[in-house]
Design a protein around this motif. Sequence first.
Motif, PDB file in Angstrom:
ATOM      1  N   GLN A 162       0.824  -1.044   0.001  1.00  0.00           N
ATOM      2  CA  GLN A 162       0.088  -0.030  -0.141  1.00  0.00           C
ATOM      3  C   GLN A 162       0.956   1.216   0.225  1.00  0.00           C
ATOM      4  O   GLN A 162       0.588   2.271  -0.486  1.00  0.00           O
ATOM      5  N   GLN A 192      -5.157   2.482   5.816  1.00  0.00           N
ATOM      6  CA  GLN A 192      -5.501   1.475   4.930  1.00  0.00           C
ATOM      7  C   GLN A 192      -5.848   0.109   5.891  1.00  0.00           C
ATOM      8  O   GLN A 192      -6.074  -0.970   5.262  1.00  0.00           O
ATOM      9  N   ARG A 241      -7.818  -5.560   0.019  1.00  0.00           N
ATOM     10  CA  ARG A 241      -8.323  -4.960  -1.604  1.00  0.00           C
ATOM     11  C   ARG A 241      -9.471  -5.955  -2.025  1.00  0.00           C
ATOM     12  O   ARG A 241      -9.889  -5.518  -2.886  1.00  0.00           O
ATOM     13  N   GLU A 270     -11.931  -3.030  -1.708  1.00  0.00           N
ATOM     14  CA  GLU A 270     -11.819  -1.731  -2.337  1.00  0.00           C
ATOM     15  C   GLU A 270     -12.721  -1.585  -3.645  1.00  0.00           C
ATOM     16  O   GLU A 270     -13.123  -2.573  -4.250  1.00  0.00           O
TER      17      GLU A 270
END
Length: 427
Positions: A171, A314, A320, A323
Amino acid sequence: MLNHDRNDRLTRVGPGTPMGNLMRRYWLPVAGVSEFETRATKPLRLLGEDLVLYKDLSGNFGLIDRHCAHRRADMAFGIPEACGLRCNYHGWLYDAGGQCIEQPYDDLAMADQPGRRRPRMKGYPVELKAGLVWAYLGPEPVPLLPHWEPFTWGNGFVQIVLSEVPCNWLQCQENSIDPVHFEWTHLNWSSRLRGEQGGYSPRHLKVEFDEFEHGFVYRRILQNSLPDDPLWTFGRVCLWPNALFTGDHFEWRVPIDDENTLSVTWHFTRVPREAEPYVQDRIPTWEGPLRDPRTGDWITTHVMNQDFVAWIGQGRIADRAQENLSQSDRGIAMIRRRFLADIEAVERGEDPKGILRDPAANACVTLPIVAREMLIDGLPKATILADPLLSRFYTRYLFQFGQPPAVRDAFAAAVGIEMVADEPLGI
Ligand code: FES
Ligand SMILES: [Fe+2]
């Protein structure tokens, strides 16, 4: 989005993991050479491995297992010798390759077996370049340590900044190809942190991403950009595999383990022409704190501190699967695809992207650079001071909180411009 399997594949870096195998193909900056003026050993955790970096009495560096091969004592307390590091528990001595070369008691007690094999521990190659200590944790043949163009420049003041960021490296690296965050994290959020109200900064109108041998370039057009703005014609570099390069500085995101990252900044400031010729006798290394020691709050006043807060926010390893990638994330999708392809290349026994093995090609590795002429040729002091943005870079360290006074003084002496004290800034 990425499913959990792919997220794991891209983020996990321990020994034997697909991304761990890929990251081990590259040299990683792990410390500042100048740190070893006041210490002989530094414990390091890299790619999930506990190690000790040391400088022996001959001035040679080594990177070996954190724990002694005898009974696991901590080699961070080791005694530097003319060649290698000696365990402080029973005196076993190791060379930089991790080979035990002396066992004081056993060498007497087993004097009748002079040819016997002594134990060996991990020992990884180390090189020094540009004031940094670099390590290679991968298989042979060891590739060349890139000689990036800025390492060849003169008349500059270089400083190295280290911070441990409590989140996964990917990230952090995805931020290296995220132009739109600059508008919000650094411009608009900073203005709100300063208490300003009213309109926001000029918006991004267009972003593009291009791949090249050593990474990706992102380019942007803002509402107030001219068509030939160098941030559109040259762009900024997402340097492969784990850095941002902006022309005057590199920011490496070095995986400590799956949930922590060592941020390593190498920052070059061209001295004004009046200060030439300038030869730096020592590249300082300093550690930037992430939290305010009085309140425990995250520091948000400086550019990279703002980035750190975004990355940490995050999660330790960003999920992910939850997201929703948008139009500005095309570059992020590109680097993820490249990482997945590189993992497969390594699994096939091939070199991944950007590995250098030709010494001629490594004499000076050029990169896209905005304002290359200014960085090489310099500017008169009056020109710098007359430019509202440029003068800020010469009167304070904008990028990270916590620059020690001694580094600030050395910088001011080098550039011949008086610094102002730390203050909440943004950019
Ligand atoms: S534990 Fe290191 S020499 Fe005994
Ligand atoms: Fe940023």
